[in-house]
Design an enzyme around this catalytic site. Structure first.
Site, PDB file in Angstrom:
ATOM      1  N   GLU A  60      23.985 -38.911 -10.151  1.00 50.87           N
ATOM      2  CA  GLU A  60      23.900 -40.232  -9.692  1.00 50.87           C
ATOM      3  C   GLU A  60      24.654 -40.793  -8.603  1.00 50.87           C
ATOM      4  O   GLU A  60      23.940 -41.757  -7.779  1.00 50.87           O
ATOM      5  CB  GLU A  60      23.752 -41.231 -10.782  1.00 50.87           C
ATOM      6  N   TYR A  74      15.014  -3.663 -13.422  1.00 50.23           N
ATOM      7  CA  TYR A  74      14.739  -3.618 -11.859  1.00 50.23           C
ATOM      8  C   TYR A  74      14.009  -2.203 -11.756  1.00 50.23           C
ATOM      9  O   TYR A  74      13.008  -1.975 -11.348  1.00 50.23           O
ATOM     10  CB  TYR A  74      16.350  -3.416 -11.250  1.00 50.23           C
ATOM     11  N   GLU A 118      37.130 -17.221  -6.616  1.00 49.80           N
ATOM     12  CA  GLU A 118      36.353 -17.304  -8.115  1.00 49.80           C
ATOM     13  C   GLU A 118      37.336 -16.353  -9.006  1.00 49.80           C
ATOM     14  O   GLU A 118      37.201 -16.750 -10.410  1.00 49.80           O
ATOM     15  CB  GLU A 118      34.883 -16.678  -7.789  1.00 49.80           C
ATOM     16  N   LYS A 178      29.961 -11.497 -12.592  1.00 49.51           N
ATOM     17  CA  LYS A 178      31.161 -12.587 -11.965  1.00 49.51           C
ATOM     18  C   LYS A 178      30.546 -13.871 -12.905  1.00 49.51           C
ATOM     19  O   LYS A 178      31.441 -14.426 -13.426  1.00 49.51           O
ATOM     20  CB  LYS A 178      31.163 -12.695 -10.743  1.00 49.51           C
ATOM     21  N   TYR A 187      35.411 -16.709  -0.922  1.00 48.46           N
ATOM     22  CA  TYR A 187      35.014 -17.164  -2.165  1.00 48.46           C
ATOM     23  C   TYR A 187      35.183 -16.177  -3.357  1.00 48.46           C
ATOM     24  O   TYR A 187      35.549 -16.641  -4.461  1.00 48.46           O
ATOM     25  CB  TYR A 187      33.510 -17.770  -2.187  1.00 48.46           C
ATOM     26  N   THR A 190      24.889  -4.631  -5.568  1.00 46.12           N
ATOM     27  CA  THR A 190      26.043  -5.437  -5.776  1.00 46.12           C
ATOM     28  C   THR A 190      25.777  -6.522  -6.711  1.00 46.12           C
ATOM     29  O   THR A 190      26.652  -6.703  -7.788  1.00 46.12           O
ATOM     30  CB  THR A 190      26.870  -5.733  -4.355  1.00 46.12           C
ATOM     31  N   CYS A 191      24.818  -7.443  -6.416  1.00 51.17           N
ATOM     32  CA  CYS A 191      24.626  -8.573  -7.413  1.00 51.17           C
ATOM     33  C   CYS A 191      24.478  -8.328  -8.715  1.00 51.17           C
ATOM     34  O   CYS A 191      25.207  -9.047  -9.505  1.00 51.17           O
ATOM     35  CB  CYS A 191      23.451  -9.234  -6.719  1.00 51.17           C
ATOM     36  N   CYS A 200      27.484 -10.907  -8.451  1.00 49.91           N
ATOM     37  CA  CYS A 200      27.039 -12.507  -8.648  1.00 49.91           C
ATOM     38  C   CYS A 200      26.878 -12.490 -10.180  1.00 49.91           C
ATOM     39  O   CYS A 200      27.512 -13.278 -11.094  1.00 49.91           O
ATOM     40  CB  CYS A 200      25.437 -12.853  -8.226  1.00 49.91           C
ATOM     41  N   HIS A 259      21.655 -41.707 -15.103  1.00 48.89           N
ATOM     42  CA  HIS A 259      22.537 -42.361 -15.692  1.00 48.89           C
ATOM     43  C   HIS A 259      22.940 -41.909 -17.091  1.00 48.89           C
ATOM     44  O   HIS A 259      21.891 -41.934 -17.809  1.00 48.89           O
ATOM     45  CB  HIS A 259      22.418 -43.943 -15.381  1.00 48.89           C
ATOM     46  N   ALA A 262      27.365 -22.074  -3.983  1.00 48.71           N
ATOM     47  CA  ALA A 262      28.274 -22.265  -4.830  1.00 48.71           C
ATOM     48  C   ALA A 262      29.214 -21.554  -4.710  1.00 48.71           C
ATOM     49  O   ALA A 262      29.141 -20.458  -4.364  1.00 48.71           O
ATOM     50  CB  ALA A 262      27.725 -22.489  -6.304  1.00 48.71           C
TER      51      ALA A 262
HETATM   52  C1  LIG Z   1      32.201  -9.973  -6.459  1.00 49.70           C
HETATM   53  C2  LIG Z   1      30.692 -10.689  -5.962  1.00 49.70           C
HETATM   54  C3  LIG Z   1      30.185 -11.750  -6.186  1.00 49.70           C
HETATM   55  C4  LIG Z   1      29.237 -12.192  -5.635  1.00 49.70           C
HETATM   56  N1  LIG Z   1      28.629 -13.555  -5.825  1.00 49.70           N
HETATM   57  C5  LIG Z   1      27.681 -13.822  -5.354  1.00 49.70           C
HETATM   58  C6  LIG Z   1      27.063 -15.118  -5.789  1.00 49.70           C
HETATM   59  O1  LIG Z   1      27.463 -15.612  -6.484  1.00 49.70           O
HETATM   60  N2  LIG Z   1      25.647 -15.381  -5.131  1.00 49.70           N
HETATM   61  C7  LIG Z   1      25.327 -14.640  -4.093  1.00 49.70           C
HETATM   62  O2  LIG Z   1      24.328 -14.895  -3.584  1.00 49.70           O
HETATM   63  N3  LIG Z   1      25.788 -13.571  -3.561  1.00 49.70           N
HETATM   64  C8  LIG Z   1      26.840 -12.996  -4.187  1.00 49.70           C
HETATM   65  N4  LIG Z   1      27.403 -11.902  -3.750  1.00 49.70           N
HETATM   66  C9  LIG Z   1      26.958 -11.147  -2.886  1.00 49.70           C
HETATM   67  C10 LIG Z   1      25.489 -10.410  -3.031  1.00 49.70           C
HETATM   68  O3  LIG Z   1      26.007  -9.574  -4.067  1.00 49.70           O
HETATM   69  C11 LIG Z   1      24.915  -9.761  -2.030  1.00 49.70           C
HETATM   70  O4  LIG Z   1      24.654 -10.592  -0.737  1.00 49.70           O
HETATM   71  C12 LIG Z   1      23.992  -8.982  -2.216  1.00 49.70           C
HETATM   72  O5  LIG Z   1      24.021  -8.076  -3.227  1.00 49.70           O
HETATM   73  C13 LIG Z   1      23.229  -8.200  -0.856  1.00 49.70           C
HETATM   74  O6  LIG Z   1      22.165  -7.453  -1.234  1.00 49.70           O
HETATM   75  P1  LIG Z   1      21.793  -6.133  -0.321  1.00 49.70           P
HETATM   76  O7  LIG Z   1      20.443  -5.818  -0.927  1.00 49.70           O
HETATM   77  O8  LIG Z   1      22.087  -6.386   0.980  1.00 49.70           O
HETATM   78  O9  LIG Z   1      22.643  -5.091  -0.819  1.00 49.70           O
HETATM   79  P2  LIG Z   1      23.581  -4.700  -2.148  1.00 49.70           P
HETATM   80  O10 LIG Z   1      23.078  -5.283  -3.292  1.00 49.70           O
HETATM   81  O11 LIG Z   1      24.779  -4.108  -1.844  1.00 49.70           O
HETATM   82  O12 LIG Z   1      22.663  -3.378  -2.388  1.00 49.70           O
HETATM   83  C14 LIG Z   1      22.737  -2.029  -1.540  1.00 49.70           C
HETATM   84  C15 LIG Z   1      22.660  -0.933  -2.358  1.00 49.70           C
HETATM   85  O13 LIG Z   1      22.501   0.268  -1.405  1.00 49.70           O
HETATM   86  C16 LIG Z   1      23.062   1.369  -2.119  1.00 49.70           C
HETATM   87  N5  LIG Z   1      23.544   2.361  -1.073  1.00 49.70           N
HETATM   88  C17 LIG Z   1      24.397   2.197   0.143  1.00 49.70           C
HETATM   89  N6  LIG Z   1      24.424   3.163   0.693  1.00 49.70           N
HETATM   90  C18 LIG Z   1      23.435   4.098   0.233  1.00 49.70           C
HETATM   91  C19 LIG Z   1      22.998   5.297   0.766  1.00 49.70           C
HETATM   92  N7  LIG Z   1      23.287   6.023   1.758  1.00 49.70           N
HETATM   93  N8  LIG Z   1      21.780   5.999  -0.078  1.00 49.70           N
HETATM   94  C20 LIG Z   1      21.363   5.301  -1.303  1.00 49.70           C
HETATM   95  N9  LIG Z   1      21.955   4.005  -1.630  1.00 49.70           N
HETATM   96  C21 LIG Z   1      22.949   3.620  -0.951  1.00 49.70           C
HETATM   97  C22 LIG Z   1      24.196   0.857  -2.753  1.00 49.70           C
HETATM   98  O14 LIG Z   1      24.727   1.641  -3.909  1.00 49.70           O
HETATM   99  C23 LIG Z   1      23.619  -0.438  -3.437  1.00 49.70           C
HETATM  100  O15 LIG Z   1      23.319  -0.442  -4.631  1.00 49.70           O
HETATM  101  C24 LIG Z   1      28.542 -11.381  -4.492  1.00 49.70           C
HETATM  102  C25 LIG Z   1      29.116 -10.310  -4.224  1.00 49.70           C
HETATM  103  C26 LIG Z   1      30.159  -9.722  -4.696  1.00 49.70           C
HETATM  104  C27 LIG Z   1      31.099  -8.355  -4.302  1.00 49.70           C
END
Ligand SMILES: Cc1cc2nc3c(=O)[nH]c(=O)nc-3n(C[C@H](O)[C@H](O)[C@H](O)COP(=O)(O)OP(=O)(O)OC[C@H]3O[C@@H](n4cnc5c(N)ncnc54)[C@H](O)[C@@H]3O)c2cc1C
Length: 468
Positions: A442, A99, A183, A51, A179, A42-43, A48, A437, A342
């Protein structure tokens, strides 16, 4: 060792899963990781990173406007959505490649498939292959909550779709008060959209300090976002070139897109959790202990699927701690204290530690220091937006318990404040730190304006403290 195909099977290639896989492999484990969509999760793919790129794009609008007061003429400014989306996609593809390369370098085998659990030590891939693993890590994250049930709710988009809209929405209605809703409201308004935020309650950003919650409405409104409080959407109707949104107060609003940002839910559906009876909590998240262990000894879970603190750095750290603990003979637990956060609204919010309300609810006597001022830049730009800063201090030991900010650079500032708070900084430590400053930051070390409350309130206050 050989009785299993791999030592570790990671389901999900997002923030938590990728870190766990890489570190476990570094400790010598044979690791396989399944990702059903795109590596980075997701990130990187739809959270993140894209966005924040959109936030940067939106902020140029202010810079162009502000420039005039500093002598610049910025004529014929145009914004092209397609260019932004294409450039963002290029960067996301580059990151996804990075990655993949990192996982490959670490020796992790990547399978681009959905995976589900079939037993305490068995995973089934979408192509039917079964893989056995000594340990399974669930890191499947979360997804937008689509749990609304009104006519036309399927016409609403989530944050997933907004990153790929073919046409820029000149008018958008966003339902939500978290948030992500705010945003996108800010950044789309910055890019030129007419934005209306619909919220069934009367306050935004649940869980944030009440002063921040109260002030951000005015600040965002000054930047063009309209709010409709205490209403909900009753229906969305496709009217050809636009969508009609019927509110429960009888009003009809019209927009090009409707974004439903009413929270996220853990990704547990279809994961086969029932086959091994992995326990879920009442929110449907996987229940884990401090070492990310589920009730099944061979199955662990990290990140958003556990719904602890749903942020990328937290998922990464949980994944790292899991890998060190299980494969590196170095057990450690993630600390959830003083997590800086943030909100990339316009203006930005930065917050770390306890809110005033939470600190009072703990029965602490507090000193509150706060200020509200016009930033130097605004004197020439003419912008009316103000900076707000609040420090929550424990009267008992002078410890800084919370820092809550609105204004440019707030996110960067609270990251630094979090370091100080983690080493137990007192208000006196802040005070003897030399000011930098001229800066907004500050004020954090020169704040003398104290609002002392000698008696803790019996329950969380809901009234905003007036500006000093
Ligand atoms: C719009 C938005 C903005 C955000 N902004 C911020 C930010 O500014 N700062 C911040 O810290 N966090 C932010 N977040 C939150 C952040 O993205 C998540 O907290 C973080 O990605 C969680 O990581 P994770 O590894 O738990 O899951 P994810 O990153 O969601 O990864 C899970 C992965 O598992 C895969 N998956 C799911 N089920 C299966 C399956 N059965 N088999 C194989 N693959 C599977 C998915 O495709 C996905 O790629 C934001 C989230 C969103 C939606």
């Amino acid at each position: 060792m050989d009785q299993f195909d791999v030592d570790l099977f990671v389901i999900g290639g997002g923030s938590g899963g990728v870190r766990a896989a890489r570190i476990a492999a570094g400790h010598g484990a044979k690791v396989m990781l399944a990702e059903e969509y795109r590596l980075g999760g997701t990130c990187v793919i739809r959270g993140c990173v894209p966005k924040k790129l959109f936030v940067y794009a939106a902020r140029f609008a202010h810079e162009f406007e502000d420039a005039a007061g500093f002598g610049w003429s910025v004529d014929n400014v145009r914004f092209d959505w397609a260019t932004l989306v294409a450039n963002k996609d290029k960067e996301i593809a580059r990151l996804e490649g990075a990655y993949r390369a990192n996982l490959n370098r670490a020796g992790v085998e990547i399978v681009a498939q959905r995976a589900s659990i079939e037993g305490p030590h068995a995973v089934r891939l979408a192509d039917g292959t079964q893989v056995t693993a000594r340990t399974i890590l669930i890191a499947t994250g979360g997804r937008p909550n689509r749990g609304l049930d009104f006519p036309g709710c399927e016409l609403g988009i989530s944050s997933n779709e907004i990153f790929h809209l073919e046409r820029f929405p000149d008018r958008i209605i966003i339902q939500g008060a978290g948030y992500i809703a705010l945003e996108f409201a800010s950044l789309l308004a910055g890019l030129g959209s007419k934005v209306t935020v619909i919220h069934r309650g009367d306050k935004l950003l649940r869980g944030f300090d009440e002063d921040i919650r109260a002030r951000i409405v005015d600040e965002m409104a000054q930047n063009g976002v309209e709010f409709a409080f205490n209403v909900t959407i009753e229906g969305i109707y496709d009217e050809g070139s636009e969508k009609r949104v019927r509110l429960n107060d009888g009003r009809d609003l019209f927009a090009d897109e409707v974004m439903l940002a009413i929270g996220r839910v853990p990704n547990t559906i279809g994961l086969g959790l029932d086959t091994v009876e992995v326990h879920l909590d009442e929110a449907g998240a996987i229940a884990v202990d401090g070492l990310s262990r589920t009730n099944i000894p061979s199955i662990y879970a990290v990140g958003d699927v556990t719904n602890r603190v749903n942020l990328t750095p937290v998922a990464i750290r949980e994944g790292h701690a899991f890998a060190d603990t299980v494969f590196g003979k170095r057990p450690w637990q993630v600390s959830y204290d003083n997590i800086p956060t943030a909100v990339f609204t316009e203006p930005e919010i930065g917050t770390v530690g306890l809110t005033e309300q939470d600190a009072r609810a703990q029965g602490r006597r507090l000193d509150i220091y706060q200020t509200d001022f016009r930033p130097l830049k605004a004197t020439l730009s003419g912008r009316t937006s103000r900076v707000f800063m609040k420090i929550v201090v424990d009267q008992a030991n002078d410890r800084v318990l919370g820092v809550h900010l609105i204004g440019e650079g707030s996110g960067e500032m609270v990251q630094m404040a979090a370091i100080a708070m983690n080493v137990g900084a007192t208000k006196a430590d802040f005070d003897r730190t030399m000011a930098l400053h001229p800066s907004s930051a500050e004020e954090l070390v020169t704040l003398r304006s104290k609002h002392t409350t000698s008696d803790p309130l019996p329950e969380a206050s809901t009234e905003a403290t007036p500006a000093l």
